[in-house]
Scaffold this motif. Structure first.
Motif, PDB file in Angstrom:
ATOM      1  N   THR A  94      42.357  34.803  38.007  1.00  0.00           N
ATOM      2  CA  THR A  94      41.793  35.763  37.062  1.00  0.00           C
ATOM      3  C   THR A  94      40.461  36.293  37.576  1.00  0.00           C
ATOM      4  N   ALA A  95      40.360  37.598  37.703  1.00  0.00           N
ATOM      5  CA  ALA A  95      39.157  38.225  38.257  1.00  0.00           C
ATOM      6  C   ALA A  95      39.328  39.744  38.222  1.00  0.00           C
ATOM      7  N   VAL A  96      38.238  40.420  38.511  1.00  0.00           N
ATOM      8  CA  VAL A  96      38.329  41.851  38.812  1.00  0.00           C
ATOM      9  C   VAL A  96      38.487  41.967  40.320  1.00  0.00           C
ATOM     10  N   TYR A  97      39.495  42.699  40.734  1.00  0.00           N
ATOM     11  CA  TYR A  97      39.799  42.840  42.147  1.00  0.00           C
ATOM     12  C   TYR A  97      39.295  44.196  42.647  1.00  0.00           C
ATOM     13  N   TYR A  98      38.606  44.144  43.776  1.00  0.00           N
ATOM     14  CA  TYR A  98      38.020  45.339  44.380  1.00  0.00           C
ATOM     15  C   TYR A  98      38.528  45.510  45.801  1.00  0.00           C
ATOM     16  N   CYS A  99      38.748  46.744  46.211  1.00  0.00           N
ATOM     17  CA  CYS A  99      38.973  46.969  47.631  1.00  0.00           C
ATOM     18  C   CYS A  99      37.676  47.462  48.250  1.00  0.00           C
ATOM     19  N   LYS A 100      37.547  47.195  49.526  1.00  0.00           N
ATOM     20  CA  LYS A 100      36.306  47.476  50.249  1.00  0.00           C
ATOM     21  C   LYS A 100      36.617  48.139  51.578  1.00  0.00           C
ATOM     22  N   TYR A 101      35.765  49.106  51.898  1.00  0.00           N
ATOM     23  CA  TYR A 101      35.869  49.821  53.168  1.00  0.00           C
ATOM     24  C   TYR A 101      34.452  49.963  53.701  1.00  0.00           C
ATOM     25  N   SER A 102      34.275  49.690  54.983  1.00  0.00           N
ATOM     26  CA  SER A 102      32.941  49.767  55.576  1.00  0.00           C
ATOM     27  C   SER A 102      32.930  50.770  56.709  1.00  0.00           C
ATOM     28  N   GLN A 103      31.843  51.527  56.767  1.00  0.00           N
ATOM     29  CA  GLN A 103      31.742  52.548  57.804  1.00  0.00           C
ATOM     30  C   GLN A 103      30.273  52.801  58.086  1.00  0.00           C
ATOM     31  N   ARG A 104      29.890  52.715  59.343  1.00  0.00           N
ATOM     32  CA  ARG A 104      28.528  53.035  59.785  1.00  0.00           C
ATOM     33  C   ARG A 104      27.486  52.307  58.940  1.00  0.00           C
ATOM     34  N   GLY A 105      27.751  51.040  58.688  1.00  0.00           N
ATOM     35  CA  GLY A 105      26.776  50.232  57.982  1.00  0.00           C
ATOM     36  C   GLY A 105      26.774  50.392  56.474  1.00  0.00           C
ATOM     37  N   THR A 106      27.675  51.183  55.941  1.00  0.00           N
ATOM     38  CA  THR A 106      27.763  51.395  54.490  1.00  0.00           C
ATOM     39  C   THR A 106      29.050  50.782  53.959  1.00  0.00           C
ATOM     40  N   ASP A 107      28.929  50.009  52.886  1.00  0.00           N
ATOM     41  CA  ASP A 107      30.093  49.424  52.223  1.00  0.00           C
ATOM     42  C   ASP A 107      30.486  50.296  51.041  1.00  0.00           C
ATOM     43  N   TYR A 108      31.748  50.632  50.972  1.00  0.00           N
ATOM     44  CA  TYR A 108      32.286  51.388  49.853  1.00  0.00           C
ATOM     45  C   TYR A 108      33.195  50.476  49.043  1.00  0.00           C
ATOM     46  N   TRP A 109      33.049  50.549  47.731  1.00  0.00           N
ATOM     47  CA  TRP A 109      33.848  49.727  46.817  1.00  0.00           C
ATOM     48  C   TRP A 109      34.545  50.635  45.803  1.00  0.00           C
ATOM     49  N   GLY A 110      35.708  50.197  45.385  1.00  0.00           N
ATOM     50  CA  GLY A 110      36.360  50.883  44.288  1.00  0.00           C
ATOM     51  C   GLY A 110      35.778  50.432  42.963  1.00  0.00           C
ATOM     52  N   GLN A 111      36.344  50.931  41.881  1.00  0.00           N
ATOM     53  CA  GLN A 111      35.842  50.599  40.549  1.00  0.00           C
ATOM     54  C   GLN A 111      36.362  49.252  40.065  1.00  0.00           C
ATOM     55  N   GLY A 112      37.349  48.720  40.739  1.00  0.00           N
ATOM     56  CA  GLY A 112      37.906  47.419  40.378  1.00  0.00           C
ATOM     57  C   GLY A 112      39.067  47.528  39.412  1.00  0.00           C
ATOM     58  N   THR A 113      39.933  46.540  39.461  1.00  0.00           N
ATOM     59  CA  THR A 113      41.061  46.454  38.534  1.00  0.00           C
ATOM     60  C   THR A 113      41.172  45.014  38.045  1.00  0.00           C
ATOM     61  N   GLN A 114      41.286  44.853  36.728  1.00  0.00           N
ATOM     62  CA  GLN A 114      41.274  43.520  36.128  1.00  0.00           C
ATOM     63  C   GLN A 114      42.640  42.848  36.263  1.00  0.00           C
ATOM     64  N   VAL A 115      42.608  41.608  36.697  1.00  0.00           N
ATOM     65  CA  VAL A 115      43.806  40.761  36.726  1.00  0.00           C
ATOM     66  C   VAL A 115      43.526  39.549  35.852  1.00  0.00           C
ATOM     67  N   THR A 116      44.368  39.344  34.865  1.00  0.00           N
ATOM     68  CA  THR A 116      44.218  38.211  33.960  1.00  0.00           C
ATOM     69  C   THR A 116      45.499  37.385  33.977  1.00  0.00           C
ATOM     70  N   VAL A 117      45.356  36.117  34.300  1.00  0.00           N
ATOM     71  CA  VAL A 117      46.504  35.214  34.370  1.00  0.00           C
ATOM     72  C   VAL A 117      46.337  34.150  33.306  1.00  0.00           C
ATOM     73  N   SER A 118      47.293  34.066  32.419  1.00  0.00           N
ATOM     74  CA  SER A 118      47.230  33.084  31.340  1.00  0.00           C
ATOM     75  C   SER A 118      48.141  31.904  31.670  1.00  0.00           C
ATOM     76  N   SER A 119      47.642  30.736  31.344  1.00  0.00           N
ATOM     77  CA  SER A 119      48.411  29.518  31.665  1.00  0.00           C
ATOM     78  C   SER A 119      49.201  29.041  30.460  1.00  0.00           C
TER      79      SER A 119
END
Length: 119
Positions: A94-119
């Motif tokens: 369970t977390a917010v999942y982000y993708c990441k891309y790096s270019q010329r010393g700059t990190d780019y992130w998406g807005q995230g997508t929530q994943v919730t796992v119930s037991s």
């Protein structure tokens, strides 16, 4: 200059599966590795943990030990999109999942997508 848009999150029972997508766009986007990170409940941005990464060609993939053999990262170069197939999910995923891309010393992130796992 680079935009990342994640999708595919949601709520699932333990043992279930989800597939996340991250579409990249922008005038400076180029062929580089990309990765997935996650930020658990109550964690700060600086505590985002590595989940998986993939080379531009897709020939090389890397996984955190906690997800190895359960998650699979892939990419469609024609669509500038990476995916994260998540199987055998547990509550610890369970977390917010982000993708990441790096270019010329700059990190780019998406807005995230929530994943919730119930037991």
């Amino acid at each position: 200059q680079v935009q990342l848009v994640e999708s595919g999150g949601g709520s699932v029972q333990a043992g279930g599966s989800l597939r996340l997508s991250c579409a990249a766009s922008g005038p400076t986007f180029s062929s580089k590795a990309m990765g997935w990170f996650r930020q658990g409940p109550g964690k700060e941005r600086e505590e985002r943990e590595f989940v998986a990464a993939i080379s531009w060609t897709g020939a090389d993939t890397y996984y955190a030990d906690s997800v190895k053999d359960r998650f699979t990262i892939s990419r469609d170069k024609a669509k500038n999109t990476i995916y994260l197939q998540m199987d055998h999910l547990t509550a610890e995923d369970t977390a917010v999942y982000y993708c990441k891309y790096s270019q010329r010393g700059t990190d780019y992130w998406g807005q995230g997508t929530q994943v919730t796992v119930s037991s």
